[in-house]
Design a protein around this motif. Sequence first.
Motif, PDB file in Angstrom:
ATOM      1  N   ILE A  40      45.985  28.586  43.286  1.00  0.00           N
ATOM      2  CA  ILE A  40      45.611  29.523  44.347  1.00  0.00           C
ATOM      3  C   ILE A  40      46.285  30.859  44.068  1.00  0.00           C
ATOM      4  CG2 ILE A  40      45.792  30.035  46.817  1.00  0.00           C
ATOM      5  CD1 ILE A  40      45.652  26.987  47.297  1.00  0.00           C
ATOM      6  N   LYS A  41      45.469  31.894  43.899  1.00  0.00           N
ATOM      7  CA  LYS A  41      45.976  33.220  43.546  1.00  0.00           C
ATOM      8  C   LYS A  41      46.348  33.987  44.822  1.00  0.00           C
ATOM      9  CE  LYS A  41      42.146  34.145  41.470  1.00  0.00           C
ATOM     10  NZ  LYS A  41      41.077  34.856  40.744  1.00  0.00           N
ATOM     11  N   GLU A  77      50.303  30.888  42.902  1.00  0.00           N
ATOM     12  CA  GLU A  77      50.808  31.904  41.977  1.00  0.00           C
ATOM     13  C   GLU A  77      50.618  33.287  42.586  1.00  0.00           C
ATOM     14  OE1 GLU A  77      49.893  33.818  37.547  1.00  0.00           O
ATOM     15  OE2 GLU A  77      48.603  32.238  38.370  1.00  0.00           O
ATOM     16  N   VAL A  78      51.693  34.064  42.637  1.00  0.00           N
ATOM     17  CA  VAL A  78      51.598  35.455  43.095  1.00  0.00           C
ATOM     18  C   VAL A  78      51.119  36.290  41.912  1.00  0.00           C
ATOM     19  CG1 VAL A  78      52.844  37.444  43.997  1.00  0.00           C
ATOM     20  CG2 VAL A  78      53.415  35.142  44.813  1.00  0.00           C
ATOM     21  N   ILE A  79      49.880  36.739  41.972  1.00  0.00           N
ATOM     22  CA  ILE A  79      49.294  37.473  40.846  1.00  0.00           C
ATOM     23  C   ILE A  79      49.589  38.968  40.901  1.00  0.00           C
ATOM     24  CG2 ILE A  79      47.454  35.795  40.477  1.00  0.00           C
ATOM     25  CD1 ILE A  79      45.563  37.790  41.940  1.00  0.00           C
ATOM     26  N   ALA A  80      49.990  39.470  42.078  1.00  0.00           N
ATOM     27  CA  ALA A  80      50.318  40.891  42.208  1.00  0.00           C
ATOM     28  C   ALA A  80      51.027  41.120  43.537  1.00  0.00           C
ATOM     29  CB  ALA A  80      49.056  41.755  42.136  1.00  0.00           C
ATOM     30  N   MET A  81      51.719  42.275  43.605  1.00  0.00           N
ATOM     31  CA  MET A  81      52.396  42.652  44.844  1.00  0.00           C
ATOM     32  C   MET A  81      52.091  44.112  45.148  1.00  0.00           C
ATOM     33  SD  MET A  81      56.068  40.632  44.564  1.00  0.00           S
ATOM     34  CE  MET A  81      56.567  41.303  42.968  1.00  0.00           C
ATOM     35  N   ALA A  82      52.130  44.449  46.432  1.00  0.00           N
ATOM     36  CA  ALA A  82      51.857  45.821  46.862  1.00  0.00           C
ATOM     37  C   ALA A  82      52.869  46.223  47.928  1.00  0.00           C
ATOM     38  CB  ALA A  82      50.436  45.941  47.403  1.00  0.00           C
ATOM     39  N   ALA A  83      53.185  47.515  47.973  1.00  0.00           N
ATOM     40  CA  ALA A  83      54.216  48.010  48.872  1.00  0.00           C
ATOM     41  C   ALA A  83      53.665  48.559  50.182  1.00  0.00           C
ATOM     42  CB  ALA A  83      55.044  49.092  48.175  1.00  0.00           C
ATOM     43  N   ASN A  84      52.342  48.652  50.303  1.00  0.00           N
ATOM     44  CA  ASN A  84      51.748  49.133  51.550  1.00  0.00           C
ATOM     45  C   ASN A  84      50.294  48.679  51.607  1.00  0.00           C
ATOM     46  OD1 ASN A  84      49.966  51.294  50.305  1.00  0.00           O
ATOM     47  ND2 ASN A  84      51.985  52.067  49.679  1.00  0.00           N
ATOM     48  N   GLY A  85      49.661  48.931  52.761  1.00  0.00           N
ATOM     49  CA  GLY A  85      48.308  48.457  52.967  1.00  0.00           C
ATOM     50  C   GLY A  85      47.267  49.128  52.087  1.00  0.00           C
ATOM     51  N   VAL A  86      47.461  50.400  51.775  1.00  0.00           N
ATOM     52  CA  VAL A  86      46.502  51.117  50.934  1.00  0.00           C
ATOM     53  C   VAL A  86      46.470  50.490  49.540  1.00  0.00           C
ATOM     54  CG1 VAL A  86      45.978  53.311  49.803  1.00  0.00           C
ATOM     55  CG2 VAL A  86      46.715  53.276  52.197  1.00  0.00           C
ATOM     56  N   LYS A  93      44.132  46.427  45.562  1.00  0.00           N
ATOM     57  CA  LYS A  93      44.346  45.271  44.690  1.00  0.00           C
ATOM     58  C   LYS A  93      43.488  44.083  45.119  1.00  0.00           C
ATOM     59  CE  LYS A  93      48.815  46.505  42.788  1.00  0.00           C
ATOM     60  NZ  LYS A  93      50.194  46.102  42.465  1.00  0.00           N
ATOM     61  N   ILE A  94      43.199  43.978  46.403  1.00  0.00           N
ATOM     62  CA  ILE A  94      42.288  42.928  46.854  1.00  0.00           C
ATOM     63  C   ILE A  94      40.921  43.127  46.219  1.00  0.00           C
ATOM     64  CG2 ILE A  94      41.045  41.980  48.852  1.00  0.00           C
ATOM     65  CD1 ILE A  94      43.531  42.694  50.532  1.00  0.00           C
ATOM     66  N   GLN A  95      40.457  44.378  46.235  1.00  0.00           N
ATOM     67  CA  GLN A  95      39.146  44.680  45.644  1.00  0.00           C
ATOM     68  C   GLN A  95      39.136  44.454  44.134  1.00  0.00           C
ATOM     69  OE1 GLN A  95      38.945  48.729  47.366  1.00  0.00           O
ATOM     70  NE2 GLN A  95      37.019  48.095  48.306  1.00  0.00           N
ATOM     71  N   GLU A  96      40.235  44.810  43.473  1.00  0.00           N
ATOM     72  CA  GLU A  96      40.295  44.703  42.013  1.00  0.00           C
ATOM     73  C   GLU A  96      40.505  43.271  41.537  1.00  0.00           C
ATOM     74  OE1 GLU A  96      43.505  47.219  40.886  1.00  0.00           O
ATOM     75  OE2 GLU A  96      42.564  49.052  41.642  1.00  0.00           O
ATOM     76  N   LEU A  97      41.432  42.542  42.184  1.00  0.00           N
ATOM     77  CA  LEU A  97      41.891  41.259  41.656  1.00  0.00           C
ATOM     78  C   LEU A  97      41.231  40.054  42.324  1.00  0.00           C
ATOM     79  CD1 LEU A  97      45.699  42.137  41.473  1.00  0.00           C
ATOM     80  CD2 LEU A  97      44.015  42.249  39.632  1.00  0.00           C
ATOM     81  N   LYS A  98      40.654  40.278  43.517  1.00  0.00           N
ATOM     82  CA  LYS A  98      39.975  39.199  44.247  1.00  0.00           C
ATOM     83  C   LYS A  98      40.848  37.945  44.389  1.00  0.00           C
ATOM     84  CE  LYS A  98      35.329  40.795  43.143  1.00  0.00           C
ATOM     85  NZ  LYS A  98      35.800  42.131  42.758  1.00  0.00           N
ATOM     86  N   PRO A  99      41.981  38.067  45.052  1.00  0.00           N
ATOM     87  CA  PRO A  99      42.848  36.904  45.248  1.00  0.00           C
ATOM     88  C   PRO A  99      42.221  35.923  46.237  1.00  0.00           C
ATOM     89  CG  PRO A  99      43.637  38.747  46.550  1.00  0.00           C
ATOM     90  CD  PRO A  99      42.510  39.269  45.697  1.00  0.00           C
ATOM     91  N   ASP A 100      42.723  34.693  46.229  1.00  0.00           N
ATOM     92  CA  ASP A 100      42.273  33.699  47.213  1.00  0.00           C
ATOM     93  C   ASP A 100      42.943  33.941  48.565  1.00  0.00           C
ATOM     94  OD1 ASP A 100      40.803  32.017  45.272  1.00  0.00           O
ATOM     95  OD2 ASP A 100      42.805  31.659  44.455  1.00  0.00           O
ATOM     96  N   LEU A 101      44.186  34.389  48.508  1.00  0.00           N
ATOM     97  CA  LEU A 101      45.014  34.485  49.714  1.00  0.00           C
ATOM     98  C   LEU A 101      45.835  35.763  49.670  1.00  0.00           C
ATOM     99  CD1 LEU A 101      46.256  33.078  52.280  1.00  0.00           C
ATOM    100  CD2 LEU A 101      47.926  32.042  50.716  1.00  0.00           C
ATOM    101  N   VAL A 102      45.938  36.433  50.823  1.00  0.00           N
ATOM    102  CA  VAL A 102      46.805  37.601  50.969  1.00  0.00           C
ATOM    103  C   VAL A 102      47.895  37.254  51.986  1.00  0.00           C
ATOM    104  CG1 VAL A 102      46.965  39.998  51.736  1.00  0.00           C
ATOM    105  CG2 VAL A 102      44.976  39.234  50.428  1.00  0.00           C
ATOM    106  N   VAL A 103      49.144  37.452  51.580  1.00  0.00           N
ATOM    107  CA  VAL A 103      50.281  37.298  52.490  1.00  0.00           C
ATOM    108  C   VAL A 103      50.767  38.700  52.803  1.00  0.00           C
ATOM    109  CG1 VAL A 103      52.618  36.391  52.767  1.00  0.00           C
ATOM    110  CG2 VAL A 103      50.885  35.034  51.554  1.00  0.00           C
ATOM    111  N   ILE A 104      50.671  39.093  54.085  1.00  0.00           N
ATOM    112  CA  ILE A 104      50.831  40.513  54.420  1.00  0.00           C
ATOM    113  C   ILE A 104      51.795  40.734  55.582  1.00  0.00           C
ATOM    114  CG2 ILE A 104      48.867  40.540  56.025  1.00  0.00           C
ATOM    115  CD1 ILE A 104      48.141  43.319  54.867  1.00  0.00           C
TER     116      ILE A 104
END
Length: 231
Positions: free
Chosen positions: A4-5, A30-39, A44-55
Amino acid sequence: MGTIKVLLVEDDPMVREVNRQFIERVEGFEVIAMAANGVEGFQKIQELKPDLVVIDIFMPEQNGIETLQKIRQEQLLVDVISVTAANEMPTIQHMLHLGVYDYIMKPFTFQRMEQTLQNYKQFKRKKDTIQDITQQDLDELLQKYRNADEESQPDEAVLDLPKGFNRATLDKVLAYLKQAKQGASADEVAAAIGVARVTARRYLDFMEKRDLIKVDIQYGSVGRPINQYYV
């Protein structure tokens, strides 16, 4: 089902790293990427298409609520778990109305995160494999979702809390003691989690009797001895 990405969106670097370690301790994530703010997170959601976002919710440039609104407006197929210090009921209701899978309040234990992720893994497995769903399948799927909070427990089984005790407060006390390497007094616990000293002492005494924590009595040169509690 494969790994699960996960995309982790959190502005505090230290908290972000702790959350990453918690998530990756759970098998199958697996954490495939991290971001420091909502923008940045939305991009990254649009680019990487993860299964799950922890926000998180409180972030610069674009907060968690605004980011989740954009996710829903764009109909992006991603599940979301909120991990935040926000404890105001209107904020919680807003996030629930926007369809978060779970809402975890800081500070929290690894066990709380693990239980949510394990529940989510089962939820996703059923959701991804069932085609023509029956009412029974749907009931089981939704029941597992609804029970995510109810099934979470601290490190040791605490089956019955005394009247007036709250499991969320118990989890906060445990979480604080875990990061207090030298232990902490009732005064320190009370200040850290925002409760009265007498309340902190009640929870500490209860957990000490259940062998969830230990107590060390420290004697100073003057005054009364101080109880230091630690995991």
